[in-house]
Design a protein around this motif. Structure first.
Motif, PDB file in Angstrom:
ATOM      1  N   CYS A  19     -14.229  -1.332  -6.388  1.00  0.00           N
ATOM      2  CA  CYS A  19     -14.180  -0.022  -5.806  1.00  0.00           C
ATOM      3  C   CYS A  19     -14.502   0.838  -7.506  1.00  0.00           C
ATOM      4  CB  CYS A  19     -13.323   0.710  -4.744  1.00  0.00           C
ATOM      5  SG  CYS A  19     -11.957   1.093  -4.922  1.00  0.00           S
ATOM      6  N   ARG A  34       0.804  -1.355  -0.299  1.00  0.00           N
ATOM      7  CA  ARG A  34      -0.316  -0.057   0.251  1.00  0.00           C
ATOM      8  C   ARG A  34       1.202   1.367  -0.050  1.00  0.00           C
ATOM      9  NH1 ARG A  34      -1.952  -0.280   5.214  1.00  0.00           N
ATOM     10  NH2 ARG A  34      -0.264  -1.273   5.882  1.00  0.00           N
ATOM     11  N   CYS A  38      -7.993  -6.823  -4.551  1.00  0.00           N
ATOM     12  CA  CYS A  38      -9.626  -7.432  -3.782  1.00  0.00           C
ATOM     13  C   CYS A  38     -10.461  -8.337  -4.403  1.00  0.00           C
ATOM     14  CB  CYS A  38      -9.861  -6.197  -3.140  1.00  0.00           C
ATOM     15  SG  CYS A  38     -10.568  -5.316  -4.660  1.00  0.00           S
ATOM     16  N   CYS A  82      -8.127   2.238   0.803  1.00  0.00           N
ATOM     17  CA  CYS A  82      -8.082   1.337   0.952  1.00  0.00           C
ATOM     18  C   CYS A  82      -8.343   0.410   1.871  1.00  0.00           C
ATOM     19  CB  CYS A  82      -7.474   0.281  -0.306  1.00  0.00           C
ATOM     20  SG  CYS A  82      -7.691  -1.051  -0.933  1.00  0.00           S
ATOM     21  N   ASN A  83      -9.017   0.300   2.386  1.00  0.00           N
ATOM     22  CA  ASN A  83      -9.611  -0.921   3.437  1.00  0.00           C
ATOM     23  C   ASN A  83      -9.285  -2.475   3.537  1.00  0.00           C
ATOM     24  OD1 ASN A  83     -11.412  -0.964   2.823  1.00  0.00           O
ATOM     25  ND2 ASN A  83     -12.966  -0.191   5.094  1.00  0.00           N
ATOM     26  N   TRP A  84      -8.816  -2.141   2.045  1.00  0.00           N
ATOM     27  CA  TRP A  84      -9.438  -4.467   1.820  1.00  0.00           C
ATOM     28  C   TRP A  84      -8.021  -4.915   2.971  1.00  0.00           C
ATOM     29  CZ3 TRP A  84      -5.691  -6.842  -1.422  1.00  0.00           C
ATOM     30  CH2 TRP A  84      -5.554  -8.399  -1.220  1.00  0.00           C
ATOM     31  N   ALA A  99      -6.404  -3.471  -8.082  1.00  0.00           N
ATOM     32  CA  ALA A  99      -8.017  -4.372  -7.951  1.00  0.00           C
ATOM     33  C   ALA A  99      -7.967  -5.677  -7.937  1.00  0.00           C
ATOM     34  CB  ALA A  99      -9.124  -4.297  -8.578  1.00  0.00           C
ATOM     35  N   ARG A 133      -0.421   6.387  -8.699  1.00  0.00           N
ATOM     36  CA  ARG A 133      -1.715   5.149  -8.876  1.00  0.00           C
ATOM     37  C   ARG A 133      -2.161   5.686 -10.343  1.00  0.00           C
ATOM     38  NH1 ARG A 133      -6.258   6.566  -5.048  1.00  0.00           N
ATOM     39  NH2 ARG A 133      -6.674   4.582  -5.442  1.00  0.00           N
ATOM     40  N   ASP A 176     -11.806   3.296  -8.202  1.00  0.00           N
ATOM     41  CA  ASP A 176     -10.985   3.041  -8.385  1.00  0.00           C
ATOM     42  C   ASP A 176      -9.946   2.089  -9.112  1.00  0.00           C
ATOM     43  OD1 ASP A 176     -10.146   5.044  -6.374  1.00  0.00           O
ATOM     44  OD2 ASP A 176      -9.492   3.799  -5.005  1.00  0.00           O
ATOM     45  N   TYR A 177     -10.689   1.049  -9.034  1.00  0.00           N
ATOM     46  CA  TYR A 177     -10.414   0.346 -10.340  1.00  0.00           C
ATOM     47  C   TYR A 177     -10.946   0.908 -12.014  1.00  0.00           C
ATOM     48  CZ  TYR A 177     -10.827  -4.152 -12.963  1.00  0.00           C
ATOM     49  OH  TYR A 177     -10.521  -4.960 -14.335  1.00  0.00           O
ATOM     50  N   ARG A 216      -2.516   0.747  -4.869  1.00  0.00           N
ATOM     51  CA  ARG A 216      -3.928   1.465  -3.406  1.00  0.00           C
ATOM     52  C   ARG A 216      -3.216   2.080  -2.610  1.00  0.00           C
ATOM     53  NH1 ARG A 216      -5.477  -3.271   0.135  1.00  0.00           N
ATOM     54  NH2 ARG A 216      -3.061  -4.278   1.061  1.00  0.00           N
ATOM     55  N   CYS A 218      -6.074   1.560  -9.797  1.00  0.00           N
ATOM     56  CA  CYS A 218      -6.279   0.053  -8.791  1.00  0.00           C
ATOM     57  C   CYS A 218      -6.797  -0.605  -9.954  1.00  0.00           C
ATOM     58  CB  CYS A 218      -6.841   1.127  -7.478  1.00  0.00           C
ATOM     59  SG  CYS A 218      -6.811  -1.106  -6.464  1.00  0.00           S
TER      60      CYS A 218
END
Length: 631
Positions: free
Chosen positions: A181, A118, A193, A169-171, A191, A150, A183-184, A156, A189
């Motif tokens: 989300c 991150r 996640c 990002c809190n993933w 992604a 980014r 951002d992708y 992220r 991002c």
């Protein structure tokens, strides 16, 4: 420690150790007024007190105030240098050089120790395995860099929480999400996640981002072009087109940076300009021959000091917090203790560092360019200070006339209350002298009234009584204001007048009501209405708003402390011992909240499942911090 404040100065000077270390000079009140370092403490400290010492006027004045000397022995001269820096940072002695904007600038942190790294903005470097870049004196430049990273590499960003917004990002790796989300979908991002990118692909993007931050563009572009060709050959045209766009973005960023050295060297060019008691220092960071960043700092307290000493002291302050050390440090002239500084920088970098003063060529031209820019920034800084002082004096004069005061209100003390339903109620006192803030005199108060009694007016009365009693009890608070300003109207002003009556003090006082900006004065039924463009009104508003800000900061800190304790108490598996370990490890709720479950689990005695529970519980909220002392 080789001496204590209780020992007479003459005895201390006789028994000083002949070893490297740091020394603290104290006045009769025990305040540290100067911190220095020495390869031989005995000879260095004694030299100040010899008749033929040849000290300049500034240091002679300092020595006359010295009542005690304390020494701390170090293992080496470089260790003494680090010790000296930490002591100056702690005590801020009046006779040492001072950075006008001496605060913690942010770093960009990349958590390379995590499976899916991150981008994190932090104020301190830690030995946690992450990569740090900075510090960034220009925060706008830092955020521009983060946005660029980014957009180009799709990294992220860690969750950032504040009172106004939550972003990032809190993933947590290992947890799946049904969809990515925003951002992708806007290309910011990769992604991980939702499994849109493998761990190996994400790691490659992180490696490219690190090369970008290091300024190693050629290495990065060669690798990106190689991967682009491989994807194209494998008919993976979508991946190849993404790399093509990344290459183009990096090339555009490179085009905006000047090639300033003919050889692809990593160097910092540092130069300064001095006038009166102020110096401006310019730092040009050159990586691989390209100018990556320009930083400017203002030093105070330089009057009478040799330029070599000023520049050498700045190098200690600057590189003590730098995330990276270049191979070369280019200066306009040699500095004091240059050999010791070189050894220290070599230890910090883990490789050879050369401090040099080039006499010709592009390196000399770069240093001269830095010096010219430092001189221009110094001129602007002095003009700004002069203009601010002039505006402040004009506003003070106008305020005296507008309020009908007998004397000029050169010292204004303003008071405010901050509370939330009677909980964690606090008060603040801010001080302005000559129309400018004097932050060393700021004070804060924790209200002692019970909840049943705690209304704003009563709390204002308590704060003012405590401030005025402190003036009678301590010389530290003996200086009283020429104007006492309270945030509020008639009720708050009456509370101030009652407090003065009870203490037996008479001071000019006024209340500034926020709704209509009316000024209330004693023994006047109607408020004074100042013109909207009045310098006097602008000064009162500025002082009042500063008192409000300072009160809110303290109130926020107390609420954060209570929230932190109660929030952790609600987490299953967190008892008193684990709570202490967590708070000691991270230092603040904000840092604990920003940490991932994996980072929390690294705290000794915190199992992974408990770390997960803590991360889930603390995923919202904010933190705060305060300065200044409490009465």
């Amino acid at each position: 420690m080789a001496a204590t404040a209780a020992r007479p100065l003459e005895e201390t000077l006789r028994t000083l150790p002949a070893q490297p270390g740091a020394y603290l000079m104290k006045d009769a009140a025990g305040a540290v007024i100067y911190v220095g370092k020495a390869a031989n403490l005995r000879s260095r400290v004694r030299s100040y007190f010899q008749e033929a010492s040849g000290l300049d006027a500034r240091k002679r004045g300092m020595v006359e105030r010295v009542a005690h000397v304390e020494t701390i022995v170090a293992a080496s001269e470089t260790e003494a240098l680090v010790l000296e820096y930490n002591l100056i940072k702690r005590y801020r002695p009046r006779y040492n050089l001072r950075l006008r904007d001496d605060k913690k600038y942010p770093y960009i942190k990349i958590t390379v120790q995590e499976a899916f790294s991150r981008l994190v903005v932090v104020r301190d470097m830690e030995h946690d395995g992450a990569r740090y870049f900075g510090p960034y004196a220009n925060t706008r430049s830092m955020w521009d860099t983060i946005r660029l990273l980014r957009r180009i590499f799709g990294m992220r960003q860690a969750l950032v929480a504040s009172a106004k917004k939550r972003a990032g990002c809190n993933w947590q790796p290992g947890k799946s999400r049904p969809r990515a989300c925003l951002d992708y979908y806007i290309g910011q991002c990769l992604a991980p996640c939702v499994g849109a990118v493998s761990q190996e692909q994400y790691r490659a993007a992180v490696d490219q981002a690190i090369l970008f931050l290091e300024g190693r563009y050629e290495v990065m572009l060669d690798e990106m072009r190689r991967r682009m060709a491989a994807h194209a050959q494998a008919l993976q045209f979508e991946a190849a087109s993404r790399l093509r766009d990344q290459v183009a973005a990096v090339e555009r960023a490179m085009a905006e940076q000047r090639i300033i050295l003919t050889s692809p060297v990593d160097a910092d060019a540092i130069a300064h300009a001095m006038r009166e008691d102020v110096a401006s220092v310019a730092v040009f960071e050159v990586r691989r021959g390209r100018l990556m960043a320009e930083t400017y700092r203002i030093l105070e307290g330089v009057s009478g000091l040799p330029e070599a000493e000023v520049l050498g002291e700045f190098l200690k302050r600057h590189y003590a917090r730098a995330a990276s050390i270049p191979k070369q440090v280019l200066l306009p002239h040699p500095v004091e203790e240059q050999a010791v500084l070189e050894r220290w920088l070599c230890e910090r970098r883990g490789g050879k560092v050369l401090i040099m003063a080039p006499r010709r060529g592009d390196r000399r031209e770069l240093v001269e360019l830095a010096a010219a820019n430092a001189a221009q920034r110094l001129k602007e800084a002095l003009e700004q200070v002069g203009a601010e002082e002039k505006r402040g004096q004009e506003a003070v004069t106008e305020l005296r006339q507008a309020l009908g005061l007998a004397d000029r209100p050169d010292r204004i003390e303003a008071f405010d209350i901050s509370t939330l339903r009677g909980r964690e109620s606090v008060g603040s006192m801010v001080v302005f002298e000559g129309g400018q803030p004097k932050k060393a005199d700021y004070r804060r108060f924790r209200i002692r009234l019970t909840t049943a009694d705690s209304d704003d007016v009563a709390m204002m009365g308590e704060v003012l009584q405590r401030r005025l009693r402190a003036a009678a009890a301590s010389s530290k608070f003996a200086k009283l204001p020429d104007l006492l300003l309270v945030d509020g109207g008639k009720p708050q002003l009456n509370a101030a007048l009652q407090a003065m009556e009870q203490i037996g003090v008479t001071l000019p006082a006024a209340g500034l009501a926020k709704e209509h900006e009316f000024v209330y004065l004693p023994n006047r039924p109607d408020p004074v209405i100042l013109p909207a463009n009045s310098k006097a009104l602008h000064l009162l508003q500025r002082v009042r708003d500063e008192a409000h800000r300072f009160a809110q900061a303290y109130h926020h800190a107390l609420r954060e402390r209570r929230t932190r304790e109660s929030a952790l108490d609600e987490v299953p598996g967190i008892g008193a011992a684990r709570k202490r370990r967590l708070l000691a490890h991270f230092g603040s709720l904000a840092k604990l909240r920003a940490a991932s479950a994996r980072e929390i689990a690294r705290v000794p005695g915190v199992p992974p499942q408990v770390a997960e529970a803590v991360a889930d519980r603390l995923r919202s909220g904010d933190g705060g911090q305060t300065t200044a002392s409490e009465i």
